[in-house]
Motif scaffolding. Structure first.
Motif, PDB file in Angstrom:
ATOM      1  N   SER A  14      -0.569  -8.518 -12.708  1.00  0.00           N
ATOM      2  CA  SER A  14      -0.179  -7.231 -12.145  1.00  0.00           C
ATOM      3  C   SER A  14      -1.341  -6.583 -11.412  1.00  0.00           C
ATOM      4  O   SER A  14      -1.169  -5.999 -10.332  1.00  0.00           O
TER       5      SER A  14
ATOM      6  N   ALA B  54      -1.723  -8.137  -8.147  1.00  0.00           N
ATOM      7  CA  ALA B  54      -0.663  -7.682  -7.242  1.00  0.00           C
ATOM      8  C   ALA B  54      -0.973  -6.302  -6.672  1.00  0.00           C
ATOM      9  O   ALA B  54      -0.736  -6.039  -5.482  1.00  0.00           O
TER      10      ALA B  54
ATOM     11  N   GLU C 209      -3.855  -6.685  -4.111  1.00  0.00           N
ATOM     12  CA  GLU C 209      -3.332  -7.344  -2.911  1.00  0.00           C
ATOM     13  C   GLU C 209      -2.499  -6.380  -2.078  1.00  0.00           C
ATOM     14  O   GLU C 209      -2.677  -6.274  -0.854  1.00  0.00           O
ATOM     15  N   ALA C 210      -1.595  -5.640  -2.717  1.00  0.00           N
ATOM     16  CA  ALA C 210      -0.698  -4.754  -1.981  1.00  0.00           C
ATOM     17  C   ALA C 210      -1.464  -3.615  -1.318  1.00  0.00           C
ATOM     18  O   ALA C 210      -1.188  -3.246  -0.166  1.00  0.00           O
TER      19      ALA C 210
ATOM     20  N   THR D  73      -3.152 -17.127  -8.128  1.00  0.00           N
ATOM     21  CA  THR D  73      -2.692 -16.733  -9.457  1.00  0.00           C
ATOM     22  C   THR D  73      -2.119 -17.933 -10.194  1.00  0.00           C
ATOM     23  O   THR D  73      -1.805 -18.958  -9.586  1.00  0.00           O
TER      24      THR D  73
ATOM     25  N   GLU E 100       3.942 -20.406  -5.406  1.00  0.00           N
ATOM     26  CA  GLU E 100       3.638 -19.021  -5.768  1.00  0.00           C
ATOM     27  C   GLU E 100       2.157 -18.817  -6.082  1.00  0.00           C
ATOM     28  O   GLU E 100       1.645 -17.696  -5.979  1.00  0.00           O
TER      29      GLU E 100
ATOM     30  N   ARG F 161      -1.122 -17.373  -2.198  1.00  0.00           N
ATOM     31  CA  ARG F 161      -0.521 -16.503  -1.189  1.00  0.00           C
ATOM     32  C   ARG F 161      -1.564 -16.151  -0.142  1.00  0.00           C
ATOM     33  O   ARG F 161      -2.700 -15.807  -0.478  1.00  0.00           O
TER      34      ARG F 161
ATOM     35  N   ALA G 272       3.736  -2.714  -4.835  1.00  0.00           N
ATOM     36  CA  ALA G 272       3.296  -3.909  -5.565  1.00  0.00           C
ATOM     37  C   ALA G 272       4.401  -4.401  -6.489  1.00  0.00           C
ATOM     38  O   ALA G 272       5.033  -3.619  -7.202  1.00  0.00           O
ATOM     39  N   ASN G 273       4.585  -5.696  -6.477  1.00  0.00           N
ATOM     40  CA  ASN G 273       5.644  -6.282  -7.300  1.00  0.00           C
ATOM     41  C   ASN G 273       5.204  -7.650  -7.784  1.00  0.00           C
ATOM     42  O   ASN G 273       4.521  -8.381  -7.063  1.00  0.00           O
ATOM     43  N   VAL G 274       5.572  -7.984  -8.997  1.00  0.00           N
ATOM     44  CA  VAL G 274       5.300  -9.309  -9.532  1.00  0.00           C
ATOM     45  C   VAL G 274       6.436  -9.655 -10.478  1.00  0.00           C
ATOM     46  O   VAL G 274       6.890  -8.818 -11.261  1.00  0.00           O
TER      47      VAL G 274
END
Length: 421
Positions: free
Chosen positions: A54, A57, A60-61, A74, A83, A86, A280-282
């Motif tokens: 998380s 993420a 990154e976002a 990751t 996945e 990225r 942000a999403n995971v």
């Protein structure tokens, strides 16, 4: 030679007699032959017992919202190996991963590499060719001897330190903390998401001159209202939207990510921070589905610290009906500790086998035997996660909640069954 990505993954699984062989000498030798240098202008390495994915993420976002070109590495993956790597928000293609594995195979000679070491070198090889502003590397296990520690980070992050992987990292928080602190570098920032990090982490930072930036000491975060929260440090504050990621612990992960980016010394606009936090999403971090009026939550939580965070969320978001848990964990995990942390919030248990994850996966009867004396000891038993989830859904009524947890394998099966795979 293998041809497809699937062929390569089967091949690299067979190349080392051990799944885990900690140490940097072998992987460093191959990296030298590959002429691997810096994977990006700036590097952030993230270690921790929970919250690593998380936090990556969020970093990154936010960085991408600021207009940076970002690579993220990751592990493990949920539904597809791609996945794990990225670049600019897009998973690496089969073709690019195959090219990376071909280059590694040509360079390694007779040096044995583990599956994770192949993957780490592939990510670094691809990042080096992608003109990145920032590379974010998630540690696989521990830190000091993990393959990601080949790279000297500009900022090191330790999200949390708790008990997990004791066979490899040590029996208590102090020993585990020392292993994780190995990603810190002399005179570089070390961001700590724990309010009370182990003394071993602080001692190591002091010994090498790393600047420890601590939650609750050097940066702070608190809710403002239902929709906003505040991040602050001395003479600076941001008011931000709540993260899309649901668990209460995600506020700490977002705050740690902001501290890491500020420690880089590059300007990040407040608007980019707000946008990144909100977007942000995971997958499989309290990922929610609604089916026939039943709330289904899928989470990769697999140790007692993660289970305590899940319990906090369940208390904060009660449902009208019952909470049923679908639980399957690997043999080397403290499954009893997970049950104990969640027992007060769960009304019924569905236990599942994970034989497909052998040698670490267990048949359901053996798994249930390990839970003797816990609230889940008399849980209903199912051969696999798919059947356990189907039974939990069949036994649930509108207004009930089903929680699926225990491992990445458990979560991946649930996502496939729920139509996202």
């Amino acid at each position: 030679m293998p041809r497809t990505l699937s062929d390569w993954l089967e091949y690299i699984e067979r190349q080392h007699p051990k799944t885990i062989d900690m140490g940097l000498d072998r992987v460093r030798a191959v990296a030298t032959r590959l002429a691997l240098e810096r994977p990006a202008k700036k590097v952030i390495t993230v270690a921790g017992t929970n919250g690593k994915g998380s936090t990556v993420a969020f970093i990154e976002a936010i960085a991408r919202a600021a207009g940076w070109r970002v690579g993220a590495y990751t592990s493990p993956h949920l539904l597809a190996y791609n996945e794990r790597v990225r670049i600019d928000g897009i998973d690496a293609t089969d073709e690019r991963l195959v090219a990376a594995f071909e280059a590694i195979e040509a360079a390694r000679g007779d040096t044995l590499l583990t599956y994770f070491e192949y993957g780490t070198l592939a990510a670094l090889w691809l990042f080096q060719r992608s003109r990145l502003d920032l590379a974010i590397l998630e540690v696989g296990l521990g830190g000091r001897l993990d393959a990601t520690n080949l790279v000297d980070p500009d900022v090191a992050v330790i999200t949390t330190v708790d008990l997990d992987h004791q066979d490899w990292l040590g029996e208590d928080r102090e020993a585990i903390g020392f292993e994780k602190a190995g990603i810190a570098r002399a005179w570089k920032p070390l961001v700590l998401g724990d309010d009370d990090p182990p003394a071993s982490v602080l001692r190591h930072a002091y010994a090498i001159g790393a600047s420890a930036i601590r939650a609750g000491c050097d940066f702070f975060f608190e809710p403002v209202d239902a929709d906003t929260w505040r991040w602050r440090e001395l003479n600076f504050a941001l008011q931000l939207p709540r993260p899309a990621l649901a668990a209460p612990a995600q506020l700490r992960n977002a705050a740690t990510a902001i501290a890491a980016l500020r420690a880089l010394g590059r300007t990040v606009p407040a608007a980019a921070v707000a946008q990144g936090v909100a977007q942000a999403n995971v997958a499989a971090r309290l990922q929610r589905f609604e089916r026939e009026g039943i709330d289904i939550l899928v989470d990769v939580g697999h140790n007692p610290q993660a289970a305590r965070a899940l319990a906090d969320f369940l208390r904060s978001a009660p449902v009208a009906g019952r909470t049923l848990a679908v639980f399957a964990a690997l043999a080397d995990k403290d499954a009893g500790g997970v049950v104990d942390a969640l027992a007060a919030q769960v009304d019924g248990w569905h236990l599942a086998g994970l034989e497909e994850a052998a040698p670490r996966g267990l048949p359901v009867d053996e798994f249930a035997g390990r839970l003797a004396g816990t609230a889940a000891a008399d849980g209903l038993r199912h051969p696999d996660v798919a059947q356990a989830l189907a039974a939990a859904r069949a036994g649930a009524r509108a207004g009930d909640r089903v929680l699926v947890l225990g491992s990445f394998h458990t979560a991946a099966t649930a996502l496939r069954e729920l139509g996202t795979g």
